[in-house]
Design a protein around this motif. Structure first.
Motif, PDB file in Angstrom:
ATOM      1  N   ASN A 163       0.923  -1.078   0.056  1.00 11.14           N
ATOM      2  CA  ASN A 163      -0.005  -0.027  -0.063  1.00 11.14           C
ATOM      3  C   ASN A 163       1.025   1.229   0.028  1.00 11.14           C
ATOM      4  N   VAL A 164       0.971   1.875  -1.139  1.00  8.47           N
ATOM      5  CA  VAL A 164       2.040   2.918  -1.339  1.00  8.47           C
ATOM      6  C   VAL A 164       1.740   3.983  -0.308  1.00  8.47           C
ATOM      7  N   LYS A 165       0.320   4.324  -0.236  1.00 13.38           N
ATOM      8  CA  LYS A 165       0.031   5.778   0.654  1.00 13.38           C
ATOM      9  C   LYS A 165       0.034   5.371   1.956  1.00 13.38           C
ATOM     10  N   ASP A 166       0.287   4.071   2.237  1.00 17.51           N
ATOM     11  CA  ASP A 166       0.331   3.978   3.974  1.00 17.51           C
ATOM     12  C   ASP A 166       1.794   3.603   4.281  1.00 17.51           C
ATOM     13  N   TRP A 167       2.737   3.898   3.088  1.00 15.65           N
ATOM     14  CA  TRP A 167       4.223   3.569   3.547  1.00 15.65           C
ATOM     15  C   TRP A 167       4.725   4.577   4.442  1.00 15.65           C
ATOM     16  N   THR A 168       5.619   4.025   5.230  1.00 12.53           N
ATOM     17  CA  THR A 168       6.335   4.803   6.155  1.00 12.53           C
ATOM     18  C   THR A 168       7.745   4.173   6.223  1.00 12.53           C
ATOM     19  N   TYR A 169       8.728   5.168   6.648  1.00 11.31           N
ATOM     20  CA  TYR A 169      10.038   4.862   6.829  1.00 11.31           C
ATOM     21  C   TYR A 169      10.636   4.329   8.041  1.00 11.31           C
TER      22      TYR A 169
END
Length: 689
Positions: A439-445
């Protein structure tokens, strides 16, 4: 360390006189008859030889006719954990920095150590986090009796070239909390310029800073990507760049770090920057509405005195890969279509060789020097790429992209010979699977200096073919390959071209080689007892030409032969015609995989350790835990057997002085998980044999 070989005899002296006569004859034939010929450069005072950065020596005493007489003059053993570094030579002294930027000065005739300066990188507070990325240092700079090095934790240091005493030092990563420096500084007139790396790990905004050579006073700073618009823009270049970004990119830093190549153009008093990839790599995350994202993946020209923007050329707009322009920037005068052009030549990661007009930044040509599939073509007029839409891995579709993140050409130096008009590039043909995370929108580092690419895990069954390597000679004027020869493995050393129509290069198989610059024929080879990544240099003292290279190999992948971290013969080796010294006998030993039968692997703990290893340890300790020389093979190491010792090294940084950073951000459970994963991999390896 060994003394130089025997003095030249009468025959050698006669040969030198003949060589000098031939050189004069050549100059007369070139139109210098009856005139004062220009002095031939005998030193190697910059990373690429001189400010043109061509990795070219005009010296021709060593040539195709006599290169077989080349022998070892002296060697110097370097006590360090990393020696992927290139020396310089000025006034009969060879200077280099190795490991944690420890500068050495050697007598160039004999290899005798004159002085050594240790900037105590591991003792700096910033080193606790900034040593977690990168390895050692790749080079240094020289100007006006001073040697300059940039340290991993973020200082620019100036040392007196005669005494090794500190002249001045300054902290340069004051706006880059998680930055680090592994590249050389670059002299540009009366300033010395340094960039930094770090845009694979956390939100980082790239910049370069120029300091007064004499005093270390900050002269200017140029940011390579725009910051938060609410805070205003530093200059018109940043304001213009911001129009090519979308979303809230500044929260991701943007990237664009200048972590290696620059070049100073004395003709136009400009410094050229090779800018890096975005952070994260995936543009859908950092700039969700698309855009070129200036000045990522670009060459940027600045006024060397003021740091003001002059022009830019972007090789990779919409950059969603690890493609960057940190590779060599070399300057040359080339006749193209009957017209003499002042050009900048550049072979970045993306597989195209570029020629640009240095005065205007206008595109001249681009040609494929390696396998690539990210672009359908480069427009011959505008220089803009037609991007292959499949390479942007849209809608969750995986794509095997060429080149791989190591690049078709990495930071191993290419060279250019004005005599042949050819550029000599160590090339890699390799691919990588790229795909969005779930899920690109929910990506976190993930913080704590873990690699954060913004990519997802490759789907089952989608793999890239094995990578291969070659040496390619590129005809700059004709924009095409002149010749190519296959090479062993994947990662090979940088190249140097000479006036003797030779190309020198060290290979990962441990051989140091000389090739014909015209056609790539192998003319000479020497067994170095270690692989090489750094480029050689050449210089002349008292009429005798020398060739020097530093051995040392590192990779994130195991190689054949595999240069074990603990057994590497890290040395400075210098060659001259008629020299006869020998290296001591060396027989590598394949260390056994270690195990403790009383240790029970907990699968759940090993899974935790696998996650840590493959995001934080893999770059140095190797894919699949098969080390490639950058760090010890943990399957064969005794320290993971002892929980207390392992914690002291991994968490507390007990071996920082030897290049192993401390990971104080890891919990006790994560460190214990690493121990279980190491034992699991060790046993899996033993079972497979």
């Amino acid at each position: 360390m060994k003394p130089m070989g025997r003095p030249m005899g009468l025959k050698r002296s006669a040969a030198l006189m003949l060589g000098a006569a031939c050189a004069i004859s050549t100059l007369q034939g070139a139109g210098w008859a009856g005139k004062t010929a220009p002095a031939v450069r005998t030193d190697w005072h910059a990373f690429g030889g001189d400010s043109d950065e061509q990795h070219y020596s005009p010296l021709d005493q060593i040539n195709q006719g006599n290169v077989k007489q080349l022998g070892l003059a002296w060697s110097y053993d370097v006590d360090t954990f990393d020696s992927y570094t290139q020396p310089i030579e000025v006034g009969g002294v060879v200077y280099f920095a190795a490991g944690l930027s420890v500068i050495h000065a050697l007598d160039a005739r004999t290899g005798k150590l004159l002085w050594k300066y240790d900037p105590d990188v591991a003792g700096q507070p910033e080193a606790k986090t900034r040593m977690r990325a990168g390895w050692g240092t790749r080079g240094i700079a020289y100007k006006d009796g001073m040697v300059f090095t940039a340290t991993r934790e973020g200082r620019l240091v100036a040392v007196d070239a005669k005494t090794g005493k500190l002249r001045w030092q300054v902290k340069t990563l004051d706006e880059a909390e998680n930055g680090y420096i592994t590249g050389p500084p670059w002299v540009a007139g009366d300033v010395v310029v340094t960039g930094f790396g770090g845009a694979d790990y956390s939100p980082t905004r790239g910049y370069v800073t120029a300091y007064d050579i004499k005093t270390g006073k900050k002269r200017w700073r140029f940011y390579t990507v725009p910051g938060d618009p609410a805070k205003g823009f530093e200059n018109k270049a940043m304001e213009a760049a911001a129009k090519t970004w979308t979303g809230e990119w500044w929260k991701f830093g943007g990237g664009g770090t200048v972590w290696h190549a620059m070049a100073y153009d004395t003709k136009y008093d400009r410094i050229y920057l090779g800018t890096g990839n975005g952070w994260p790599w995936n543009e859908k995350i950092r700039s969700p509405g698309g855009g070129d994202n200036l000045y990522l993946g670009s060459i940027v020209a600045l006024n060397a005195k003021t740091g003001e923007y002059v022009w830019h050329y972007q090789t990779n707009p919409e950059n969603s890969y690890d493609f960057n322009n940190a590779m060599d920037i070399e300057l040359a005068d080339v006749t193209i279509n009957g017209k003499l052009r002042h050009v900048l030549i550049h072979a970045p990661k993306n597989g195209f060789f570029y020629a640009l007009d240095r005065e205007t930044g206008k595109f001249i040509s681009a040609g494929e020097f390696a396998k690539q599939n990210w672009a359908k073509s480069i427009d011959p007029v505008t220089g803009k790429p037609e991007i292959n839409p499949d390479s942007l891995y849209q809608d969750g579709k995986a794509f095997v992209i060429f080149p791989f993140p190591n690049g078709a050409h990495g930071v191993q130096a290419m060279s250019y010979s004005p005599k042949t008009g050819l550029s000599y590039i160590p090339v890699m043909d390799g691919g990588r699977v790229v795909v969005d995370p779930p899920n690109v929108k929910d990506w976190t580092y993930r913080s704590g200096m873990f690699v954060n690419t913004g990519l997802g895990a490759p789907p089952p069954g989608v793999t890239a073919p094995a990578a291969v390597s070659k040496l390619v000679a590129w005809d700059v004027a004709k924009n095409r390959a002149a010749w190519s020869i296959p090479q062993p493995g994947v990662f090979n050393g940088g190249t140097m071209a000479t006036g003797g129509n030779l190309v020198f290069q060290g290979l990962n198989d441990g051989s140091f080689n000389a090739y014909s610059a015209q056609d790539g024929r192998s003319l000479w080879s020497y067994p170095m007892q270690n692989g090489m990544l750094a480029a050689p240099i050449s210089y002349s003292i008292g009429g005798r030409q020398y060739v020097t290279i530093i051995t040392g190999f590192r990779s994130s992948y195991a190689n054949t032969p595999n240069w074990d971290y603990r057994q590497q013969q890290r040395r400075v080796l210098t060659f001259a015609l008629g020299a006869t010294r020998k290296l001591p006998k060396f027989t590598p030993v394949d260390a056994p995989i270690m195990d403790d039968p009383g240790f029970t692997v907990d699968v759940a703990k090993a899974k935790i350790g696998s996650g840590i290893y493959n995001t934080s340890c893999v770059i140095c300790h190797g894919v699949g835990m098969a080390a490639g020389g950058a760090a010890p093979d943990l399957r064969k190491a005794p320290i993971p057997m002892d929980a207390n010792a392992f914690n002291a090294v991994v968490h507390d940084g007990a071996l920082m002085a030897r290049g192993m950073p401390g990971f104080g951000n890891l919990s006790a459970d994560e460190i214990e998980g690493l121990r279980h994963y190491i034992r699991q991999r060790a046993r899996e390896t033993m079972a497979a044999k």
